[in-house]
Design a protein around this motif. Sequence first.
Motif, PDB file in Angstrom:
ATOM      1  N   UNK A  68       9.345   4.889  15.017  1.00 58.03           N
ATOM      2  CA  UNK A  68       8.968   3.671  15.198  1.00 58.03           C
ATOM      3  C   UNK A  68      10.043   2.851  15.244  1.00 58.03           C
ATOM      4  N   UNK A  69       9.991   1.828  15.924  1.00 60.57           N
ATOM      5  CA  UNK A  69      11.124   0.716  16.003  1.00 60.57           C
ATOM      6  C   UNK A  69      10.445  -0.476  15.530  1.00 60.57           C
ATOM      7  N   UNK A  70      11.034  -1.346  14.729  1.00 59.07           N
ATOM      8  CA  UNK A  70      10.551  -2.476  14.271  1.00 59.07           C
ATOM      9  C   UNK A  70      11.839  -3.653  14.128  1.00 59.07           C
ATOM     10  N   UNK A  71      11.221  -5.060  14.453  1.00 58.18           N
ATOM     11  CA  UNK A  71      12.331  -6.002  14.845  1.00 58.18           C
ATOM     12  C   UNK A  71      11.989  -6.919  13.626  1.00 58.18           C
ATOM     13  N   UNK A  72      13.429  -7.431  13.046  1.00 57.39           N
ATOM     14  CA  UNK A  72      13.243  -8.649  11.738  1.00 57.39           C
ATOM     15  C   UNK A  72      14.147  -9.465  12.287  1.00 57.39           C
ATOM     16  N   UNK A 128       0.656  -1.341   0.028  1.00 54.44           N
ATOM     17  CA  UNK A 128       0.069   0.099   0.109  1.00 54.44           C
ATOM     18  C   UNK A 128       0.838   1.263   0.090  1.00 54.44           C
ATOM     19  N   UNK A 129       2.082   1.176   0.548  1.00 54.67           N
ATOM     20  CA  UNK A 129       2.952   2.343   0.630  1.00 54.67           C
ATOM     21  C   UNK A 129       4.375   1.924   0.975  1.00 54.67           C
ATOM     22  N   UNK A 130       5.350   2.689   0.807  1.00 55.66           N
ATOM     23  CA  UNK A 130       6.837   2.210   1.262  1.00 55.66           C
ATOM     24  C   UNK A 130       7.448   3.655   1.999  1.00 55.66           C
ATOM     25  N   UNK A 131       8.343   3.143   2.596  1.00 54.99           N
ATOM     26  CA  UNK A 131       9.346   4.012   3.281  1.00 54.99           C
ATOM     27  C   UNK A 131      10.644   3.572   3.346  1.00 54.99           C
ATOM     28  N   UNK A 132      11.329   4.099   4.196  1.00 53.22           N
ATOM     29  CA  UNK A 132      12.828   3.469   4.675  1.00 53.22           C
ATOM     30  C   UNK A 132      13.009   3.562   6.005  1.00 53.22           C
ATOM     31  N   UNK A 133      13.937   2.449   6.350  1.00 50.97           N
ATOM     32  CA  UNK A 133      14.442   2.343   7.801  1.00 50.97           C
ATOM     33  C   UNK A 133      15.461   2.156   7.825  1.00 50.97           C
ATOM     34  N   UNK A 134      16.430   1.939   8.899  1.00 52.97           N
ATOM     35  CA  UNK A 134      17.654   1.839   9.121  1.00 52.97           C
ATOM     36  C   UNK A 134      18.024   0.915  10.256  1.00 52.97           C
ATOM     37  N   UNK A 135      18.834   0.201  10.178  1.00 52.90           N
ATOM     38  CA  UNK A 135      19.371  -0.705  11.401  1.00 52.90           C
ATOM     39  C   UNK A 135      20.184   0.046  12.704  1.00 52.90           C
ATOM     40  N   UNK A 136      19.538   0.031  13.720  1.00 54.47           N
ATOM     41  CA  UNK A 136      20.197   0.599  14.908  1.00 54.47           C
ATOM     42  C   UNK A 136      20.628  -0.353  15.887  1.00 54.47           C
ATOM     43  N   UNK A 137      20.510  -1.829  15.777  1.00 49.24           N
ATOM     44  CA  UNK A 137      21.215  -2.697  16.682  1.00 49.24           C
ATOM     45  C   UNK A 137      21.570  -3.896  15.839  1.00 49.24           C
ATOM     46  N   UNK A 138      22.412  -4.784  16.489  1.00 46.33           N
ATOM     47  CA  UNK A 138      23.176  -5.659  15.664  1.00 46.33           C
ATOM     48  C   UNK A 138      22.068  -6.843  15.565  1.00 46.33           C
ATOM     49  N   UNK A 139      21.030  -7.040  16.265  1.00 47.61           N
ATOM     50  CA  UNK A 139      20.127  -8.103  16.433  1.00 47.61           C
ATOM     51  C   UNK A 139      18.891  -7.920  15.726  1.00 47.61           C
ATOM     52  N   UNK A 140      18.711  -6.909  14.886  1.00 44.14           N
ATOM     53  CA  UNK A 140      17.857  -6.721  13.987  1.00 44.14           C
ATOM     54  C   UNK A 140      16.641  -5.432  14.454  1.00 44.14           C
ATOM     55  N   UNK A 170      14.953  -1.944  13.652  1.00 47.38           N
ATOM     56  CA  UNK A 170      15.221  -1.033  12.581  1.00 47.38           C
ATOM     57  C   UNK A 170      14.345   0.394  13.213  1.00 47.38           C
ATOM     58  N   UNK A 171      14.721   1.297  12.801  1.00 45.16           N
ATOM     59  CA  UNK A 171      14.344   2.655  13.032  1.00 45.16           C
ATOM     60  C   UNK A 171      13.708   3.034  11.815  1.00 45.16           C
ATOM     61  N   UNK A 172      12.162   3.638  11.917  1.00 45.96           N
ATOM     62  CA  UNK A 172      11.655   4.545  10.857  1.00 45.96           C
ATOM     63  C   UNK A 172      10.593   5.154  11.281  1.00 45.96           C
ATOM     64  N   UNK A 173       9.878   5.989  10.487  1.00 43.94           N
ATOM     65  CA  UNK A 173       8.911   6.781  11.035  1.00 43.94           C
ATOM     66  C   UNK A 173       7.697   6.081  11.414  1.00 43.94           C
ATOM     67  N   UNK A 188      27.543   3.380   4.424  1.00 41.36           N
ATOM     68  CA  UNK A 188      26.110   3.414   5.091  1.00 41.36           C
ATOM     69  C   UNK A 188      24.893   2.480   4.542  1.00 41.36           C
ATOM     70  N   UNK A 189      25.019   2.522   3.024  1.00 46.21           N
ATOM     71  CA  UNK A 189      24.046   1.782   2.557  1.00 46.21           C
ATOM     72  C   UNK A 189      23.717   0.374   2.912  1.00 46.21           C
ATOM     73  N   UNK A 190      24.556  -0.443   3.656  1.00 43.37           N
ATOM     74  CA  UNK A 190      24.251  -1.898   4.040  1.00 43.37           C
ATOM     75  C   UNK A 190      23.251  -1.760   5.258  1.00 43.37           C
ATOM     76  N   UNK A 191      23.265  -0.603   5.806  1.00 45.69           N
ATOM     77  CA  UNK A 191      22.306  -0.279   7.108  1.00 45.69           C
ATOM     78  C   UNK A 191      21.071   0.188   6.761  1.00 45.69           C
ATOM     79  N   UNK A 192      20.685   0.664   5.342  1.00 50.77           N
ATOM     80  CA  UNK A 192      19.469   1.054   4.833  1.00 50.77           C
ATOM     81  C   UNK A 192      18.651   0.402   4.448  1.00 50.77           C
ATOM     82  N   UNK A 193      17.409   0.143   4.573  1.00 50.58           N
ATOM     83  CA  UNK A 193      16.559  -0.764   3.824  1.00 50.58           C
ATOM     84  C   UNK A 193      15.075  -0.281   3.658  1.00 50.58           C
ATOM     85  N   UNK A 194      14.323  -0.817   2.593  1.00 53.82           N
ATOM     86  CA  UNK A 194      13.078  -0.179   2.177  1.00 53.82           C
ATOM     87  C   UNK A 194      12.145  -1.116   3.035  1.00 53.82           C
TER      88      UNK A 194
END
Length: 402
Positions: free
Chosen positions: A74-78, A27-39, A41-44, A221-227
């Motif tokens: 927002x924080x999300x875990x993968x 439905x929509x997309x944005x960007x997130x980035x890794x903030x911990x080594x265990x997965x 991620x931070x986003x809006x 930086x790119x390896x830390x940034x995800x769609x």
Amino acid sequence: MKLAGRAFLAALLILAAAKHALAEEPKSSGTGFTVTADGWLMTNAHVVEGCERIEVKGRGIATDPRIDSTNDLALIKVSSDKPWTALTFRRAPTRLGEDIVAIGYPLADLLSDSVKITTGNVNALAGLKNDTRYIQISTPIQPGNSGGPVVDRDGFLLGITSATFSKKAADEIGITAQNVNFAIRASVADLFMQSQSVISLSGDKATGQPVLSTADLADKIAPSVHQVLCYGKLEPQASVQREETVTSLPRPAVSGTLLDATGYDAIGFDYATLKDVSYQDCRNACDSDGQCKAMTYNAKHRFCFLKNDVVALIRNRDAMAAYSSSKAAEIIMSDFTSYSGMDIPGGDYKRIRQTNYLECFVSCIGDNACKAFAYVAKKKECWLKDVLGRPKATKGIELGVK
């Protein structure tokens, strides 16, 4: 048999094509980035709110979303077998005019679906209406950039892409503002992480270390940034790119003589405290008491504070407030956020002794230099701060940040 076999094969191909055509689209997309080594991620918050399923492209389905709608974080875990590379939060304060880089996935459905990088500068150390939770940046922002990191030329995190000046606002003022974009300060994001018991990495540039080229910075930086992809029902208020025109309090819901303000603390003089009660019990107690002008309910501890006066509302994610409609015109529309058990070491330029929380809060509001305050209840001391550094957990401190 051959004809039957061919017909069966053709039917399978048609079925496969139909399944492919009906494949679910985000439905929509944005960007997130890794903030911990265990997965983690931070986003809006506006990237993931209202989603039935959240996917980090190429890494898996996100779970356990933690939302701070007030600050649009927002924080999300993968969970993934692949290693995660976390970004490092910068300790040093942001400087006006410094070079920055924004990384994200803008317009991925129209342009290439690869990560993109844009350069710019810090244009202002506050956002709309002097909101010091934000910095203003000149890096171009498009739908899909939301939630992406803004880093300095050494790759340390300064902020999170959040909003751009809207076309509606430009039409209203009759000026087309160019490259007026905003990022949430990394220090605000760090406070949110601490409130969720997620520990960030922090650091500063080593002495003598050369500045990275834009290409080398992108590689780092790119390896830390995800769609981040949002699937399923999307709430009406959620969007790929938030457009800001003003910073204001949410429109309260009217119920009887009290106006509700969820996510806020009513600042006033407490005359009664009720323990181990529900929000409705608290609200009913205020509504039935003629001297009660406002109430604050702490959902975490089930405490109710009844107040015989109210001067302001301050953001607090653990609180629910209500105030008398007769006081609505007098209340200060505060841009502060309150944090219990937190402090920002350093930046103290004024100490006020033998005071209370309300006086500390009002003192900071009335001082243009004040960006935050720390109130020490045990000592009845108020410290005004003109620098937003790295926050840390500290018992007995009530922190307010503009």
